[in-house]
Scaffold this motif. Structure first.
Motif, PDB file in Angstrom:
ATOM      1  N   SER A 114       5.635   0.422   7.978  1.00  0.00           N
ATOM      2  CA  SER A 114       5.431  -0.997   7.789  1.00  0.00           C
ATOM      3  C   SER A 114       2.926  -1.334   8.470  1.00  0.00           C
ATOM      4  CB  SER A 114       5.686  -1.539   8.811  1.00  0.00           C
ATOM      5  OG  SER A 114       5.354  -1.230  10.086  1.00  0.00           O
ATOM      6  N   THR A 115       2.514  -1.980   8.280  1.00  0.00           N
ATOM      7  CA  THR A 115       1.334  -1.893   9.723  1.00  0.00           C
ATOM      8  C   THR A 115       1.687  -2.434  10.796  1.00  0.00           C
ATOM      9  OG1 THR A 115       1.106  -4.144   7.502  1.00  0.00           O
ATOM     10  CG2 THR A 115      -0.728  -3.544   9.840  1.00  0.00           C
ATOM     11  N   SER A 116       2.620  -3.080  11.386  1.00  0.00           N
ATOM     12  CA  SER A 116       3.246  -2.392  12.797  1.00  0.00           C
ATOM     13  C   SER A 116       3.646  -1.368  13.028  1.00  0.00           C
ATOM     14  CB  SER A 116       4.159  -3.679  13.014  1.00  0.00           C
ATOM     15  OG  SER A 116       4.480  -4.958  12.609  1.00  0.00           O
ATOM     16  N   VAL A 117       4.343  -0.332  12.531  1.00  0.00           N
ATOM     17  CA  VAL A 117       4.572   0.838  12.929  1.00  0.00           C
ATOM     18  C   VAL A 117       2.828   2.333  12.967  1.00  0.00           C
ATOM     19  CG1 VAL A 117       5.699   3.067  12.498  1.00  0.00           C
ATOM     20  CG2 VAL A 117       6.768   1.067  11.912  1.00  0.00           C
ATOM     21  N   ASN A 143      -5.336 -12.423  17.975  1.00  0.00           N
ATOM     22  CA  ASN A 143      -4.548 -11.757  16.917  1.00  0.00           C
ATOM     23  C   ASN A 143      -3.196 -12.050  16.195  1.00  0.00           C
ATOM     24  OD1 ASN A 143      -5.038  -9.362  15.942  1.00  0.00           O
ATOM     25  ND2 ASN A 143      -5.373  -8.311  17.334  1.00  0.00           N
ATOM     26  N   PHE A 144      -3.373 -11.375  15.059  1.00  0.00           N
ATOM     27  CA  PHE A 144      -1.989 -11.813  14.309  1.00  0.00           C
ATOM     28  C   PHE A 144      -1.263 -11.119  15.724  1.00  0.00           C
ATOM     29  CE2 PHE A 144       1.653 -10.127  11.504  1.00  0.00           C
ATOM     30  CZ  PHE A 144       1.699 -11.833  10.982  1.00  0.00           C
ATOM     31  N   PRO A 145       0.059 -12.123  15.505  1.00  0.00           N
ATOM     32  CA  PRO A 145       0.783 -11.865  16.863  1.00  0.00           C
ATOM     33  C   PRO A 145       1.767 -10.224  16.863  1.00  0.00           C
ATOM     34  CG  PRO A 145       1.622 -13.283  15.444  1.00  0.00           C
ATOM     35  CD  PRO A 145       0.145 -12.796  14.498  1.00  0.00           C
ATOM     36  N   THR A 146       1.865  -9.577  15.571  1.00  0.00           N
ATOM     37  CA  THR A 146       1.972  -7.883  15.543  1.00  0.00           C
ATOM     38  C   THR A 146       1.529  -7.156  16.159  1.00  0.00           C
ATOM     39  OG1 THR A 146       4.062  -6.856  14.142  1.00  0.00           O
ATOM     40  CG2 THR A 146       1.651  -7.265  13.808  1.00  0.00           C
ATOM     41  N   ASP A 147       0.437  -7.135  16.378  1.00  0.00           N
ATOM     42  CA  ASP A 147      -0.915  -6.846  16.958  1.00  0.00           C
ATOM     43  C   ASP A 147      -0.544  -6.699  18.830  1.00  0.00           C
ATOM     44  OD1 ASP A 147      -1.342  -7.737  14.061  1.00  0.00           O
ATOM     45  OD2 ASP A 147      -3.646  -6.439  14.844  1.00  0.00           O
ATOM     46  N   LEU A 148      -0.403  -7.804  18.957  1.00  0.00           N
ATOM     47  CA  LEU A 148      -0.796  -8.423  20.299  1.00  0.00           C
ATOM     48  C   LEU A 148       1.403  -7.349  20.766  1.00  0.00           C
ATOM     49  CD1 LEU A 148      -1.538 -12.128  20.188  1.00  0.00           C
ATOM     50  CD2 LEU A 148      -2.590 -10.017  21.549  1.00  0.00           C
ATOM     51  N   TRP A 214      -9.664  -1.058  14.570  1.00  0.00           N
ATOM     52  CA  TRP A 214      -9.225  -2.546  13.534  1.00  0.00           C
ATOM     53  C   TRP A 214      -7.984  -2.567  12.776  1.00  0.00           C
ATOM     54  CZ3 TRP A 214     -13.107  -6.234  13.874  1.00  0.00           C
ATOM     55  CH2 TRP A 214     -14.633  -5.352  14.262  1.00  0.00           C
ATOM     56  N   ASP A 215      -8.070  -4.129  12.636  1.00  0.00           N
ATOM     57  CA  ASP A 215      -6.594  -4.540  11.678  1.00  0.00           C
ATOM     58  C   ASP A 215      -7.216  -4.670  10.564  1.00  0.00           C
ATOM     59  OD1 ASP A 215      -4.494  -5.445  10.572  1.00  0.00           O
ATOM     60  OD2 ASP A 215      -3.972  -5.884  11.801  1.00  0.00           O
ATOM     61  N   LEU A 216      -7.321  -4.222   9.251  1.00  0.00           N
ATOM     62  CA  LEU A 216      -7.949  -4.565   8.067  1.00  0.00           C
ATOM     63  C   LEU A 216      -7.110  -4.635   7.075  1.00  0.00           C
ATOM     64  CD1 LEU A 216     -10.021  -1.585   7.149  1.00  0.00           C
ATOM     65  CD2 LEU A 216     -10.775  -3.140   8.864  1.00  0.00           C
ATOM     66  N   ALA A 217      -5.926  -5.859   7.784  1.00  0.00           N
ATOM     67  CA  ALA A 217      -5.158  -6.089   6.393  1.00  0.00           C
ATOM     68  C   ALA A 217      -5.830  -7.551   5.823  1.00  0.00           C
ATOM     69  CB  ALA A 217      -4.181  -7.150   7.718  1.00  0.00           C
ATOM     70  N   HIS A 218      -6.869  -7.855   5.966  1.00  0.00           N
ATOM     71  CA  HIS A 218      -7.506  -9.050   5.628  1.00  0.00           C
ATOM     72  C   HIS A 218      -8.679  -8.409   4.731  1.00  0.00           C
ATOM     73  CE1 HIS A 218      -4.661 -12.289   6.180  1.00  0.00           C
ATOM     74  NE2 HIS A 218      -4.707 -11.433   7.619  1.00  0.00           N
ATOM     75  N   SER A 219      -8.948  -7.413   5.052  1.00  0.00           N
ATOM     76  CA  SER A 219     -10.020  -6.759   4.467  1.00  0.00           C
ATOM     77  C   SER A 219     -10.403  -6.084   3.540  1.00  0.00           C
ATOM     78  CB  SER A 219     -10.797  -6.046   6.084  1.00  0.00           C
ATOM     79  OG  SER A 219     -10.905  -7.072   7.082  1.00  0.00           O
ATOM     80  N   GLY A 239      -1.018  -2.879   3.254  1.00  0.00           N
ATOM     81  CA  GLY A 239      -0.542  -2.568   1.143  1.00  0.00           C
ATOM     82  C   GLY A 239      -0.103  -3.449   0.621  1.00  0.00           C
ATOM     83  N   TYR A 240      -0.109  -4.797   0.876  1.00  0.00           N
ATOM     84  CA  TYR A 240       0.816  -6.150   0.203  1.00  0.00           C
ATOM     85  C   TYR A 240      -0.193  -7.327  -0.069  1.00  0.00           C
ATOM     86  CZ  TYR A 240       2.285  -7.727   4.849  1.00  0.00           C
ATOM     87  OH  TYR A 240       2.389  -7.626   5.881  1.00  0.00           O
ATOM     88  N   LYS A 241      -1.074  -7.413   0.289  1.00  0.00           N
ATOM     89  CA  LYS A 241      -2.377  -7.852   0.019  1.00  0.00           C
ATOM     90  C   LYS A 241      -2.624  -7.367  -0.961  1.00  0.00           C
ATOM     91  CE  LYS A 241      -1.786  -9.529   5.649  1.00  0.00           C
ATOM     92  NZ  LYS A 241      -0.801 -10.363   5.367  1.00  0.00           N
ATOM     93  N   TYR A 242      -3.967  -7.688  -0.355  1.00  0.00           N
ATOM     94  CA  TYR A 242      -5.368  -7.121  -1.746  1.00  0.00           C
ATOM     95  C   TYR A 242      -5.294  -6.386  -2.047  1.00  0.00           C
ATOM     96  CZ  TYR A 242      -7.717 -11.547   0.472  1.00  0.00           C
ATOM     97  OH  TYR A 242      -7.750 -12.403   1.698  1.00  0.00           O
TER      98      TYR A 242
HETATM   99  C1  LIG Z   1      -3.505  -9.295  10.908  1.00  0.00           C
HETATM  100  C2  LIG Z   1      -2.270  -9.262  10.003  1.00  0.00           C
HETATM  101  N1  LIG Z   1      -1.898  -7.203  10.884  1.00  0.00           N
HETATM  102  C3  LIG Z   1      -0.155  -6.974  10.476  1.00  0.00           C
HETATM  103  C4  LIG Z   1       0.324  -7.953   9.169  1.00  0.00           C
HETATM  104  C5  LIG Z   1       1.540  -7.405   8.980  1.00  0.00           C
HETATM  105  O1  LIG Z   1       2.728  -6.424   9.860  1.00  0.00           O
HETATM  106  P1  LIG Z   1       3.673  -5.964   8.621  1.00  0.00           P
HETATM  107  O2  LIG Z   1       3.119  -5.562   7.343  1.00  0.00           O
HETATM  108  O3  LIG Z   1       4.483  -4.417   9.684  1.00  0.00           O
HETATM  109  O4  LIG Z   1       4.342  -6.741   8.973  1.00  0.00           O
HETATM  110  C6  LIG Z   1      -0.245  -9.234   9.076  1.00  0.00           C
HETATM  111  C7  LIG Z   1       0.608  -9.846   7.887  1.00  0.00           C
HETATM  112  O5  LIG Z   1       1.662 -10.427   7.842  1.00  0.00           O
HETATM  113  C8  LIG Z   1      -1.659  -9.673   9.103  1.00  0.00           C
HETATM  114  O6  LIG Z   1      -2.254 -10.621   9.240  1.00  0.00           O
END
Ligand SMILES: Cc1ncc(COP(=O)(O)O)c(C=O)c1O
Ligand SMILES: Nc1ccccc1C(=O)C[C@H](N)C(=O)O
Length: 414
Positions: A114-117, A143-148, A214-219, A239-242
């Motif tokens: 996952s992005t978090s891992v 920042n997105f909570p998981t990053d913090l 850098w977190d490119l989740a929305h990029s 992988g699941y957004k754009y």
């Molecule tokens: C900026 C950002 N980082 C990370 C995530 C998600 O992390 P994960 O895929 O581990 O749930 C999101 C959205 O869920 C996000 O918007």
């Protein structure tokens, strides 16, 4: 719910619809919409949370399940046996497709987990790459909570060695002192849609002696990213957004080649130089492959692999141009609605691929919009968020979505 009659469109609105339909008629990406399976009657403005289903994916999943898994069984892991599909190299094949979208070289990208891992892997590597005397992890307070949370957890595991400093992103420069080890930022804010200048911030961070993550989740997949052009150090993304890889799709990790020698925190056997040697000691695989931890998630990797082929003929400059035109049009159509406060920058350079407004009853407004088939997101505390995926959102969609927003806002006013 209470049905209200939509207002009759004004002449201005009809002219706007004409103009937007004319843009659809000469949209160089218009043909991409047919490559997605979208339900009738839905305007999907949530590809920044879960990308739509690419039409080619179900058949690929069927093939992977029935032929690769069902028939070839364990032979699919390898390339050499008869019928082998080389599942072992699937993460690398997907990494190469992601690399093109983010300005990386294939051996600098690892796909899986996952992005978090991946944030955990990337932050631990970034801290190892930073000068050991530096003790601050600088990040955006919003920042997105998981990053913090990942940074908090990793720091606790390291005995609280670091000072995790969340600051308003506007004040970042003033906090970039000689104590900063890592600057960890999300390029596009998930609430406001504000886009940071990745190259400029990376330059500033490097000038202060810090390493960037850098977190490119929305990029990634929303516009062209040039990590190597910017000299970026580490990055992660969804992988699941754009990228449209499907719910829970594997994420990606970028590690610039110059950092490949940093210690790998999650040193699993699939990141070993020769997993089937079954050696007692970990020896990293070449390049970013060392950041692949355990057995590749073949079903979800296959979906992402197939989804990425949608980008095969996509000009990323055209993608960005359409994203800006869509978001411009949406903003223009909702300008002057008294209850809506735009929180997304009007400046193109500072905008991602979404538009967000504050509204005093945002949660209820979004509920009503979804009921009408206009799917966006509510985000706490009072944000209406609309994501625009240029591959499958049309200019006419923008018109109809904006009309629905106006109707709902009017309903709530009354
Ligand atoms: C900026 C950002 N980082 C990370 C995530 C998600 O992390 P994960 O895929 O581990 O749930 C999101 C959205 O869920 C996000 O918007
Ligand atoms: N992974 C999810 C699972 C369930 C619901 C939403 C998400 C999101 O991705 C939210 C997104 N990151 C956001 O920017 O709000």
């Amino acid at each position: 719910m209470t049905q209200t009659t939509p207002m009759r469109p004004t002449l201005d609105a009809l002219q706007a619809l004409d103009a937007l339909q004319a843009l659809d008629a000469r949209d160089p990406l218009a043909h991409k919409r047919a490559e997605f399976l979208l339900p009738q009657g839905v305007i999907y403005l949530d590809g920044n949370s879960l990308g739509a289903l690419p039409a080619r994916v179900p058949a690929r999943l069927e093939c992977v399940a029935r032929e690769e898994w069902g028939d070839a069984l364990i032979r699919s892991w390898t390339a050499n046996n008869e019928g082998g599909r080389d599942w072992m190299a699937l993460p690398d094949r997907v990494a190469a497709k992601v690399a093109r979208l983010i300005g990386a070289r294939p051996h600098e990208v690892a796909v899986g987990d996952s992005t978090s891992v991946n944030l955990f892997k990337a932050l631990s590597a970034a801290l190892a790459a930073a000068a050991p005397t530096r003790r601050v992890i600088l990040t955006d307070a919003d920042n997105f909570p998981t990053d913090l949370y990942v940074a908090q957890g990793l720091n606790a595991l390291m005995g609280g060695r670091y000072d995790l400093k969340p600051v308003p992103v506007a004040d970042l420069a003033t906090h970039l002192g000689p104590d900063v080890a890592v600057v960890m930022l999300t390029q596009v804010d998930y609430r406001t849609g504000e886009r940071l200048d990745l190259a400029a911030v990376t330059r500033q961070a490097h000038a202060a002696g810090a390493v960037t993550l850098w977190d490119l989740a929305h990029s990634a997949g929303a516009f062209e990213v040039d990590l190597n052009g910017a000299g970026a150090d580490f990055a992660v993304g969804c992988g699941y957004k754009y990228l449209n890889g499907g719910p829970g799709a594997p994420a990606f990790l970028f590690v610039a080649e110059r950092h490949h020698a940093v210690p790998v925190a999650l040193s699993g056997w699939m990141g070993h130089a020769d997993p089937f040697e079954m050696a007692r000691e970990y020896a990293p695989a070449a390049g970013a492959r060392r950041f692949v931890v355990g057995t590749p998630m073949v079903l979800s990797l296959s979906a992402l692999d197939s989804a990425l082929d949608v980008f095969g003929d996509v000009d990323l400059a055209a993608l960005r141009a359409k994203s800006l035109a869509l978001t411009d049009a949406f903003m223009a159509l909702l300008e002057g609605v008294p209850e809506l406060t735009l929180v997304t920058p009007a400046d193109h350079a500072r905008r991602g691929s979404q538009v967000s407004y504050r509204h005093p009853q945002a949660r209820e407004a979004m509920r009503r919009l979804v009921e009408r088939g206009v799917i966006g997101d509510f985000r706490t505390p009072d944000i209406l968020r609309f994501g625009f995926t240029p591959l499958y959102v049309s200019y006419a969609d923008v018109y109809h979505a904006a009309q629905a927003v106006q109707d709902v806002v009017r309903e709530l006013r009354g």
